[in-house]
Design a protein around this motif. Structure first.
Motif, PDB file in Angstrom:
ATOM      1  N   ILE A   1      51.821  66.130  48.238  1.00 58.04           N
ATOM      2  CA  ILE A   1      50.820  65.349  47.516  1.00 58.04           C
ATOM      3  C   ILE A   1      51.167  65.238  46.037  1.00 58.04           C
ATOM      4  CG2 ILE A   1      49.299  67.353  47.179  1.00 58.04           C
ATOM      5  CD1 ILE A   1      46.920  65.373  47.562  1.00 58.04           C
ATOM      6  N   HIS A   2      50.966  64.042  45.507  1.00 55.22           N
ATOM      7  CA  HIS A   2      51.191  63.780  44.090  1.00 55.22           C
ATOM      8  C   HIS A   2      49.940  63.094  43.556  1.00 55.22           C
ATOM      9  CE1 HIS A   2      53.719  61.499  40.817  1.00 55.22           C
ATOM     10  NE2 HIS A   2      52.821  62.306  40.302  1.00 55.22           N
ATOM     11  N   VAL A   3      49.138  63.825  42.816  1.00 55.81           N
ATOM     12  CA  VAL A   3      48.028  63.188  42.109  1.00 55.81           C
ATOM     13  C   VAL A   3      48.255  63.411  40.620  1.00 55.81           C
ATOM     14  CG1 VAL A   3      46.419  63.593  44.018  1.00 55.81           C
ATOM     15  CG2 VAL A   3      46.455  65.169  42.106  1.00 55.81           C
ATOM     16  N   SER A   4      47.751  62.544  39.841  1.00 55.81           N
ATOM     17  CA  SER A   4      47.873  62.619  38.394  1.00 55.81           C
ATOM     18  C   SER A   4      49.331  62.425  37.946  1.00 55.81           C
ATOM     19  CB  SER A   4      47.312  63.935  37.863  1.00 55.81           C
ATOM     20  OG  SER A   4      47.145  63.846  36.464  1.00 55.81           O
ATOM     21  N   ASP A   5      49.611  62.707  36.702  1.00 57.28           N
ATOM     22  CA  ASP A   5      50.907  62.450  36.087  1.00 57.28           C
ATOM     23  C   ASP A   5      50.989  63.325  34.838  1.00 57.28           C
ATOM     24  OD1 ASP A   5      52.968  60.988  37.114  1.00 57.28           O
ATOM     25  OD2 ASP A   5      52.224  59.033  36.529  1.00 57.28           O
TER      26      ASP A   5
ATOM     27  N   ASP B   1      53.225  50.373  31.040  1.00 55.70           N
ATOM     28  CA  ASP B   1      52.412  50.322  32.265  1.00 55.70           C
ATOM     29  C   ASP B   1      52.351  51.693  32.954  1.00 55.70           C
ATOM     30  OD1 ASP B   1      55.212  49.851  32.707  1.00 55.70           O
ATOM     31  OD2 ASP B   1      54.742  49.406  34.789  1.00 55.70           O
ATOM     32  N   TRP B   2      53.100  52.679  32.473  1.00 62.34           N
ATOM     33  CA  TRP B   2      52.996  54.025  33.030  1.00 62.34           C
ATOM     34  C   TRP B   2      51.800  54.778  32.453  1.00 62.34           C
ATOM     35  CZ3 TRP B   2      58.599  56.502  33.230  1.00 62.34           C
ATOM     36  CH2 TRP B   2      59.419  55.679  34.041  1.00 62.34           C
ATOM     37  N   SER B   3      51.195  54.223  31.440  1.00 60.18           N
ATOM     38  CA  SER B   3      50.079  54.904  30.784  1.00 60.18           C
ATOM     39  C   SER B   3      48.796  54.762  31.603  1.00 60.18           C
ATOM     40  CB  SER B   3      49.861  54.313  29.394  1.00 60.18           C
ATOM     41  OG  SER B   3      48.691  54.858  28.815  1.00 60.18           O
ATOM     42  N   PHE B   4      48.042  55.859  31.675  1.00 61.82           N
ATOM     43  CA  PHE B   4      46.726  55.816  32.309  1.00 61.82           C
ATOM     44  C   PHE B   4      45.633  56.037  31.275  1.00 61.82           C
ATOM     45  CE2 PHE B   4      49.544  57.269  35.800  1.00 61.82           C
ATOM     46  CZ  PHE B   4      49.393  56.160  36.609  1.00 61.82           C
ATOM     47  N   HIS B   5      45.951  55.732  30.028  1.00 57.91           N
ATOM     48  CA  HIS B   5      44.964  55.897  28.967  1.00 57.91           C
ATOM     49  C   HIS B   5      43.987  54.711  28.993  1.00 57.91           C
ATOM     50  CE1 HIS B   5      43.153  56.933  25.202  1.00 57.91           C
ATOM     51  NE2 HIS B   5      43.451  55.757  24.692  1.00 57.91           N
TER      52      HIS B   5
ATOM     53  N   SER C   1      40.307  61.036  34.211  1.00 57.16           N
ATOM     54  CA  SER C   1      41.147  61.892  33.373  1.00 57.16           C
ATOM     55  C   SER C   1      42.029  62.757  34.271  1.00 57.16           C
ATOM     56  CB  SER C   1      40.282  62.780  32.484  1.00 57.16           C
ATOM     57  OG  SER C   1      39.596  63.731  33.289  1.00 57.16           O
ATOM     58  N   ASN C   2      43.041  63.341  33.660  1.00 54.46           N
ATOM     59  CA  ASN C   2      43.887  64.291  34.372  1.00 54.46           C
ATOM     60  C   ASN C   2      43.041  65.411  34.991  1.00 54.46           C
ATOM     61  OD1 ASN C   2      46.484  65.463  35.047  1.00 54.46           O
ATOM     62  ND2 ASN C   2      46.138  66.933  33.411  1.00 54.46           N
ATOM     63  N   ALA C   3      42.083  65.931  34.215  1.00 50.42           N
ATOM     64  CA  ALA C   3      41.255  67.038  34.697  1.00 50.42           C
ATOM     65  C   ALA C   3      40.411  66.606  35.899  1.00 50.42           C
ATOM     66  CB  ALA C   3      40.354  67.543  33.565  1.00 50.42           C
ATOM     67  N   GLU C   4      39.877  65.377  35.855  1.00 47.54           N
ATOM     68  CA  GLU C   4      39.060  64.899  36.981  1.00 47.54           C
ATOM     69  C   GLU C   4      39.903  64.746  38.247  1.00 47.54           C
ATOM     70  OE1 GLU C   4      35.721  62.276  34.547  1.00 47.54           O
ATOM     71  OE2 GLU C   4      37.667  61.394  34.962  1.00 47.54           O
ATOM     72  N   LEU C   5      41.135  64.234  38.089  1.00 46.97           N
ATOM     73  CA  LEU C   5      42.008  64.066  39.245  1.00 46.97           C
ATOM     74  C   LEU C   5      42.329  65.415  39.886  1.00 46.97           C
ATOM     75  CD1 LEU C   5      44.400  61.411  37.700  1.00 46.97           C
ATOM     76  CD2 LEU C   5      43.041  61.065  39.774  1.00 46.97           C
ATOM     77  N   LEU C   6      42.644  66.395  39.040  1.00 43.99           N
ATOM     78  CA  LEU C   6      43.021  67.702  39.578  1.00 43.99           C
ATOM     79  C   LEU C   6      41.819  68.419  40.187  1.00 43.99           C
ATOM     80  CD1 LEU C   6      45.577  68.817  36.846  1.00 43.99           C
ATOM     81  CD2 LEU C   6      46.044  67.921  39.119  1.00 43.99           C
ATOM     82  N   ALA C   7      40.634  68.206  39.619  1.00 47.68           N
ATOM     83  CA  ALA C   7      39.437  68.819  40.190  1.00 47.68           C
ATOM     84  C   ALA C   7      39.159  68.239  41.582  1.00 47.68           C
ATOM     85  CB  ALA C   7      38.244  68.589  39.269  1.00 47.68           C
TER      86      ALA C   7
END
Ligand SMILES: [Zn+2]
Length: 411
Positions: A220-224, A247-251, A257-263
């Motif tokens: 699994i690959h979530v976030s970046d 286009d690689w930016s998720f800002h 957010s990164n934290a929301e994805l990992l949670a």
């Protein structure tokens, strides 16, 4: 980066930019070109950042590690790619080869790579083509994973369909399931429009449970990288990379957010304790090994893989060494290699002798301050790395024993 006709990997993940209307920085907000930077008193002699290639003056030992100490299973490669993930055609039924076995096998033999795991093996007929050309033609050298059929995720019967499709693909020889960051960052309620679908959306529960029932590990690959969620400005440590690929930016936009994805990922790990997960790219948070360690402590069904992250691990060598000591049974070797002659690999993914030698040097030697990718300018950020000098028992586990256990291979 060379462009070819057809879909790039990024486009594959994103569908068309028009369909998503997100992911690309609006033109008006593009970062200032390098040439506009204030050069202070340097004046005419100033070197533009992309042209700056400083050569280290350190006199330190350089060890060439041509062969790994123990045979290697590379659990993270891309030998094939599906062309139409979110489009009107059934996902994965058309598969594109990124490399020929006749070109890949000699590198594997020279570099001590016993087996490569092709994570992006597609679905259904595409999967069968991928397996025929690799796994079946060269037994023991290649293993293929299947992927979810994202384009059906809006169908009312998707949960049942996906579970049954997994069973069919398992019967066809798929050894695991691969999730790209499509889930969490690209897939939307109406596939290409509407709100983003969360990583822990309940419609995927039958898929996770079927993986447990069939003993199929989930890569699994979530976030970046964390920097991809921050503004592309002079404080961003991956400025050059993001400047070249805005286009690689998720800002901004509606990205979590990164934290929301990992949670959300953690909720999946907690809800499916019988499913084995391999968190690609050091659990998608190589910048924060303490947090990855916490996830490994909390979830016995979680493992990590190191592909495309020796640049992160090697710039924190003391913490990384402690991480490998503490989690030596949970770390798998992978590179994220793409043997594509067409050039859709990023510099840290270019399959070849040089790539493997960097990984072996990083894991086995105590060399200091060397390049983490075979590229003139460090592609992920302007730093260099230091070797870990891991002891043989840990090398044996990371190179192949952990992968054998997770993949259910005979030792
Ligand atoms: Zn990958």
């Amino acid at each position: 980066m060379m462009r070819r006709t057809g879909w790039s990997r990024r486009e594959w993940l994103a569908g068309t930019a028009a369909a998503f209307g997100a992911g690309c920085a609006p033109a008006g907000e593009a970062p200032a070109p390098f040439a506009d930077a204030d050069v202070g008193d340097a004046g005419e002699s100033a070197v533009a950042l992309p042209e700056f290639e400083p050569r280290s003056m350190l006199h330190v030992s350089e060890t060439r590690v041509e062969q790994p100490r123990f045979p290697v299973i590379d659990v993270h490669t891309h030998l094939t790619w599906s062309d139409v993930p979110l489009g009107p055609d059934p996902f994965g039924e058309r598969i594109r080869k990124l490399g020929e076995p006749s070109a890949v096998l000699p590198v594997m033999d020279r570099k001590g790579v016993r087996t490569m795991v092709n994570l992006t093996g597609g679905v259904g007929p595409g999967l069968m083509v991928a397996r025929r050309q690799f796994d079946e033609a060269h037994p023991g050298r290649f293993i293929t994973f299947t992927e979810p059929s994202w384009n059906r995720a809006a169908d009312p019967d998707y949960p049942r369909f996906q579970a049954e499709q997994l069973e069919r693909d398992h019967a066809a020889g798929a050894r695991g399931l691969k999730l790209t960051k499509t889930l969490g960052l690209y897939l939307r309620e109406q596939i290409t429009s509407g709100p983003l679908v969360a990583v822990d959306d309940a419609r995927f529960d039958p898929m996770w449970e079927t993986c447990a029932a069939l003993n199929m590990p989930v890569a699994i690959h979530v976030s970046d990288p964390e920097a991809f969620f921050l503004p592309i400005d002079r404080f961003n440590e991956r400025y050059e990379e993001l400047h070249a690929h805005p286009d690689w930016s998720f800002h901004g936009s509606d990205f979590p957010s990164n934290a929301e994805l990992l949670a959300a990922r953690d909720r999946v790990l907690a809800r499916h304790p019988g499913t084995t997960f391999i968190g690609l790219h050091v659990g998608h948070w190589a910048e924060n090994l303490a947090a990855v360690g916490e996830a490994l402590d909390r979830f016995p069904n979680f493992h990590v893989e190191i592909g495309a992250r020796v640049g992160e691990l090697g710039r924190q060598p003391r913490g990384a060494r402690r991480f490998f000591e503490a989690y030596q049974d949970r770390i798998l070797f992978g590179t994220d290699a793409i043997p594509s002659p067409e050039g859709d690999a990023t510099p840290q993914q270019v399959f070849g002798d040089a790539l493997y030698e960097i990984y072996y040097r990083f894991l086995e030697t105590e060399d200091e301050y060397f390049d983490y990718a075979p590229a003139p300018v460090p592609p992920q950020g302007r730093w260099r790395i230091h070797g870990l000098g891991l002891p043989e028992p840990i090398l044996r586990k990371v190179y192949h024993q952990n992968a054998e256990r997770v993949l259910g291979l005979a030792a």
